[in-house]
Design a protein around this motif. Structure first.
Motif, mmCIF file in Angstrom:
data_model
loop_
_atom_site.group_PDB
_atom_site.id
_atom_site.type_symbol
_atom_site.label_atom_id
_atom_site.label_comp_id
_atom_site.label_asym_id
_atom_site.label_seq_id
_atom_site.Cartn_x
_atom_site.Cartn_y
_atom_site.Cartn_z
ATOM 1 N N TYR A 1 3.600 1.572 -11.738
ATOM 2 C CA TYR A 1 3.069 0.245 -11.422
ATOM 3 C C TYR A 1 3.789 -0.307 -10.201
ATOM 4 C CZ TYR A 1 0.991 0.525 -16.010
ATOM 5 O OH TYR A 1 0.257 0.940 -17.091
ATOM 6 N N ASP B 1 0.825 -1.211 0.000
ATOM 7 C CA ASP B 1 0.000 0.000 0.000
ATOM 8 C C ASP B 1 0.859 1.260 0.000
ATOM 9 O OD1 ASP B 1 -2.414 -1.337 -0.109
ATOM 10 O OD2 ASP B 1 -2.736 -1.279 2.069
ATOM 11 N N GLY C 1 -4.939 -9.854 -9.721
ATOM 12 C CA GLY C 1 -5.734 -8.650 -9.600
ATOM 13 C C GLY C 1 -5.007 -7.443 -10.148
ATOM 14 N N VAL C 2 -5.761 -6.414 -10.414
ATOM 15 C CA VAL C 2 -5.221 -5.142 -10.868
ATOM 16 C C VAL C 2 -6.112 -4.043 -10.309
ATOM 17 C CG1 VAL C 2 -6.470 -5.218 -13.084
ATOM 18 C CG2 VAL C 2 -4.397 -3.833 -12.884
ATOM 19 N N GLU C 3 -5.486 -2.978 -9.817
ATOM 20 C CA GLU C 3 -6.230 -1.894 -9.186
ATOM 21 C C GLU C 3 -5.505 -0.586 -9.449
ATOM 22 O OE1 GLU C 3 -7.166 -0.344 -4.645
ATOM 23 O OE2 GLU C 3 -5.530 -1.763 -4.999
ATOM 24 N N ALA C 4 -6.234 0.419 -9.931
ATOM 25 C CA ALA C 4 -5.675 1.760 -10.093
ATOM 26 C C ALA C 4 -6.021 2.566 -8.853
ATOM 27 C CB ALA C 4 -6.248 2.438 -11.331
ATOM 28 N N ARG C 5 -5.006 3.245 -8.321
ATOM 29 C CA ARG C 5 -5.212 4.090 -7.140
ATOM 30 C C ARG C 5 -4.305 5.295 -7.301
ATOM 31 N NH1 ARG C 5 -4.755 0.309 -2.637
ATOM 32 N NH2 ARG C 5 -2.774 1.197 -2.009
ATOM 33 N N VAL D 1 -0.817 1.870 -10.585
ATOM 34 C CA VAL D 1 -1.577 0.644 -10.775
ATOM 35 C C VAL D 1 -0.884 -0.488 -10.019
ATOM 36 C CG1 VAL D 1 -2.442 -1.047 -12.441
ATOM 37 C CG2 VAL D 1 -2.439 1.401 -13.016
ATOM 38 N N ARG D 2 -1.618 -1.145 -9.140
ATOM 39 C CA ARG D 2 -1.127 -2.314 -8.410
ATOM 40 C C ARG D 2 -1.479 -3.551 -9.216
ATOM 41 N NH1 ARG D 2 -3.364 -6.260 -5.917
ATOM 42 N NH2 ARG D 2 -5.410 -5.344 -6.131
ATOM 43 N N VAL E 1 -4.846 0.471 -16.001
ATOM 44 C CA VAL E 1 -5.221 -0.936 -15.911
ATOM 45 C C VAL E 1 -5.353 -1.578 -17.288
ATOM 46 C CG1 VAL E 1 -6.309 -0.719 -13.637
ATOM 47 C CG2 VAL E 1 -7.685 -0.436 -15.692
#
Length: 176
Positions: free
Chosen positions: A118, A108, A128-132, A136-137, A166
């Motif tokens: 990334y 995090d 999984g993939v997550e934009a924050r 991008v994680r 993503v």
């Protein structure tokens, strides 16, 4: 530039060979392993026609994993900060942080710090993939294990630096 992402291969040579075959078919320029090879012999198939980067996972108990990877690639220890692309301010240049993902707090923090395009990690065996924010994680997944939330098939991912966000990430299900 196309980057292959894999994690948590846990000495499964069939899975490793399936991942390497996919990455070769896709024409990746580099592969990043997010840890948990377990033993050195399961790293050697990644000695292929692409640049190779790896970090240590919590199950990489044999220290010879480092020297094995260093014979053909770059072993970065617990974490890495990598840059891919032309490096001359080109639109396809990306900055990437890599860690195994044992610590959610660390993952995090890497995502939230804003220094990376990334953040790549494994450990959970759940893709999984997550934009924050602007980051991008990406978790490529891993071998299926009997843990709630884990994938029921082996997954890897590719990251196309010509795209962004993503949409640049594609997860692949592999038959072992």
């Amino acid at each position: 530039m196309l980057i292959g992402i894999v994690s948590d291969t846990h000495d499964d040579l069939a899975a490793v060979e399936a991942a390497v075959s996919l990455f070769e078919r896709e024409g990746v320029d580099a592969v990043v392993h997010c840890g948990d090879f377990v033993a050195p012999f399961s790293a050697t198939p990644f000695d292929a026609d692409f640049a190779f980067h790896a970090v240590r996972g919590n199950n990489d108990g044999e220290w010879a994993v480092e020297s094995t990877v260093e014979e053909f690639g770059e072993y970065h220890g617990e974490a890495a900060a990598l840059s891919f692309g032309d490096g001359d301010g080109a639109s396809d240049a990306v900055d990437v942080a890599v860690t195994h993902g044992t610590s959610e707090v660390l993952v995090d923090a890497l995502v939230d710090c804003g220094d990376y395009d990334y953040v790549l990690h494994g450990h959970t065996h759940a893709h999984g993939v997550e934009a924050r924010g602007g980051t991008v994680r990406v978790n490529p997944g891993g071998l299926p294990i009997p843990v709630d939330g884990a994938d029921d098939a082996f997954h890897v991912a590719t990251l196309d630096t010509a795209a962004s966000g993503v949409e640049a990430v594609t997860h692949h299900v592999l038959d072992e």
